[in-house]
Design a protein around this motif. Structure first.
Motif, PDB file in Angstrom:
ATOM      1  N   GLY A  59       0.819  -1.176  -0.141  1.00 12.21           N
ATOM      2  CA  GLY A  59      -0.063  -0.023   0.054  1.00 12.21           C
ATOM      3  C   GLY A  59       0.626   1.296  -0.050  1.00 12.21           C
ATOM      4  N   PRO A  60       1.901   1.495  -0.807  1.00 10.78           N
ATOM      5  CA  PRO A  60       2.605   2.792  -0.732  1.00 10.78           C
ATOM      6  C   PRO A  60       1.669   3.744  -1.516  1.00 10.78           C
ATOM      7  N   ASN A  61       2.183   4.958  -1.222  1.00 11.41           N
ATOM      8  CA  ASN A  61       1.383   6.357  -1.605  1.00 11.41           C
ATOM      9  C   ASN A  61       1.211   6.255  -3.146  1.00 11.41           C
ATOM     10  N   SER A  62       2.541   5.960  -3.819  1.00 11.40           N
ATOM     11  CA  SER A  62       2.210   5.581  -5.307  1.00 11.40           C
ATOM     12  C   SER A  62       3.293   4.589  -5.830  1.00 11.40           C
ATOM     13  N   TYR A  63       3.115   3.919  -6.999  1.00 10.86           N
ATOM     14  CA  TYR A  63       3.790   2.893  -7.487  1.00 10.86           C
ATOM     15  C   TYR A  63       4.159   3.065  -9.064  1.00 10.86           C
ATOM     16  N   THR A  64       5.399   3.350  -9.401  1.00 13.91           N
ATOM     17  CA  THR A  64       5.663   3.458 -10.960  1.00 13.91           C
ATOM     18  C   THR A  64       6.593   2.181 -11.150  1.00 13.91           C
ATOM     19  N   GLY A  65       6.255   1.490 -12.279  1.00 16.09           N
ATOM     20  CA  GLY A  65       7.269   0.501 -12.734  1.00 16.09           C
ATOM     21  C   GLY A  65       7.749   1.128 -14.148  1.00 16.09           C
ATOM     22  N   ILE A  66       9.093   0.776 -14.126  1.00 15.17           N
ATOM     23  CA  ILE A  66       9.802   1.367 -15.404  1.00 15.17           C
ATOM     24  C   ILE A  66      10.221   0.124 -16.129  1.00 15.17           C
ATOM     25  N   GLU A  67       9.606  -0.163 -17.409  1.00 11.74           N
ATOM     26  CA  GLU A  67      10.143  -1.403 -17.869  1.00 11.74           C
ATOM     27  C   GLU A  67      10.300  -1.092 -19.492  1.00 11.74           C
ATOM     28  N   ARG A  68      11.527  -1.668 -19.729  1.00 13.35           N
ATOM     29  CA  ARG A  68      11.940  -1.399 -21.318  1.00 13.35           C
ATOM     30  C   ARG A  68      11.478  -2.207 -22.252  1.00 13.35           C
ATOM     31  N   ASP A  69      10.934  -3.556 -21.868  1.00 13.06           N
ATOM     32  CA  ASP A  69      10.055  -4.291 -22.955  1.00 13.06           C
ATOM     33  C   ASP A  69       8.435  -3.733 -23.054  1.00 13.06           C
ATOM     34  N   ARG A  70       8.296  -3.458 -24.228  1.00  9.54           N
ATOM     35  CA  ARG A  70       7.149  -2.835 -24.645  1.00  9.54           C
ATOM     36  C   ARG A  70       6.032  -3.981 -24.298  1.00  9.54           C
ATOM     37  N   GLU A  71       6.169  -5.263 -24.527  1.00 10.00           N
ATOM     38  CA  GLU A  71       5.038  -6.307 -24.631  1.00 10.00           C
ATOM     39  C   GLU A  71       4.851  -6.493 -22.931  1.00 10.00           C
ATOM     40  N   ALA A  72       6.032  -6.626 -22.149  1.00 12.20           N
ATOM     41  CA  ALA A  72       5.993  -6.914 -20.650  1.00 12.20           C
ATOM     42  C   ALA A  72       5.139  -5.743 -20.034  1.00 12.20           C
ATOM     43  N   ALA A  73       5.420  -4.598 -20.510  1.00  9.81           N
ATOM     44  CA  ALA A  73       4.760  -3.128 -19.967  1.00  9.81           C
ATOM     45  C   ALA A  73       3.396  -3.154 -20.087  1.00  9.81           C
ATOM     46  N   ALA A  74       3.020  -3.540 -21.677  1.00 13.07           N
ATOM     47  CA  ALA A  74       1.670  -3.526 -21.718  1.00 13.07           C
ATOM     48  C   ALA A  74       0.946  -4.697 -21.161  1.00 13.07           C
ATOM     49  N   THR A  75       1.495  -5.775 -20.866  1.00 14.74           N
ATOM     50  CA  THR A  75       0.517  -6.780 -20.052  1.00 14.74           C
ATOM     51  C   THR A  75       0.487  -6.273 -18.545  1.00 14.74           C
ATOM     52  N   LEU A  76       1.659  -5.837 -18.167  1.00 11.18           N
ATOM     53  CA  LEU A  76       1.450  -5.051 -16.464  1.00 11.18           C
ATOM     54  C   LEU A  76       0.534  -4.095 -16.391  1.00 11.18           C
TER      55      LEU A  76
END
Ligand SMILES: C[S@@+](CC[C@H](N)C(=O)[O-])C[C@H]1O[C@@H](n2cnc3c(N)ncnc32)[C@H](O)[C@@H]1O
Length: 252
Positions: A59-76
């Protein structure tokens, strides 16, 4: 498949935990990095999102994931979007995020695979993103002992790079700590565990019975993946007495 990066091969057959120390070392790392409900958290390279889920559950105030792989990012993105939850396609070595906008940065199983100057660039970016006093948690491939012969290190690097098809640079605890210090951090916590990423008992611990059975079935039906995993496991075993999983927390 023959030239896919090593981490994509286990992912292809359904393995979701892709870090050297498995979920156990991740849990210790998340505890040591002390995420609270007031914290803005950035994760570098969330991959299949296993750690992202654990961070979100804190439960953090905010979460940002930075992923290089477009497909993985789209799924996430299907899972992590909405107020204060964001997945960004980008390179952890240079993000579009504001300086001093995070309290915690976490990145697992992504520094070992960078070219030499890439690791320093990612650590510098973590430092830029963090507010003073912020914590940076890493979970990577380690080497023992600290005074390991340079030729042995070079052989391990070459063997791992050949098997995983990505530049692979495991480091001793002292080497990881020095890089963090050069990037402006002080190391506050460190833990190591055996490197058993592809061992059946670790797969069972990390993935549970149902997914392990699915992985076993996929292995039977994907001969090329089986070949690649066997060659990676052979290298991990060959250097097993030197390789470790290492997790470190460092403060800005
Ligand atoms: C071995 S997987 C680890 C995934 C996840 N962190 C885990 O521990 O299960 C490596 C991931 O790092 C991502 N990656 C590698 N270099 C990156 C970079 N410079 N910036 C963002 N993501 C990166 C890859 O796309 C891949 O998803």
């Amino acid at each position: 498949m023959a030239n896919q990066p090593g981490y994509a091969v286990p992912a292809e057959i359904g393995k979701r935990v892709l870090r050297p120390g498995g979920t156990e070392l991740t849990h210790d790392l998340l505890e040591a990095v002390r995420i609270t409900s007031a914290d803005d958290v950035v994760e570098f390279a969330p991959g299949t999102g296993e750690t992202a889920r654990e961070i979100a559950a804190l439960g953090p105030n905010s979460y940002t994931g930075i992923e290089r792989d477009r497909e993985a990012a789209a799924t996430l993105r299907n899972e992590f979007s909405g107020p204060d939850r964001e997945i960004v396609v980008g390179d952890a070595a240079g993000t579009d995020r504001r300086a001093a906008s995070a309290d915690v940065v976490v990145g697992e199983a992504m520094l070992t695979m960078q070219p030499e100057d890439g690791t320093a660039a990612i650590m510098a970016e973590a430092n830029r993103l963090l507010r003073p006093g912020g914590r940076y948690g890493i979970h990577e491939l380690g080497l023992v002992p600290d005074d390991l012969d340079a030729d042995v290190k070079a052989t391990i690097r070459e063997d791992l790079t050949a098997a995983t098809k990505v530049p692979a640079r495991p480091r001793t605890g002292t080497e990881w700590a020095s890089l963090l210090e050069e990037a402006g951090f002080s190391v506050t916590w460190r833990s190591t565990s055996p490197m058993r990423l592809l061992e059946p008992t670790r797969v069972l611990d990390d993935e549970g019975v149902v997914r392990t059975l699915a992985i076993a079935y996929n292995l039977l039906t994907h001969p090329e993946a089986r070949r690649r995993l066997r060659s990676m496991r052979r290298v991990f075993n060959r250097h097993g007495n030197r390789l470790r999983a290492i997790a470190i927390v460092a403060e800005k």
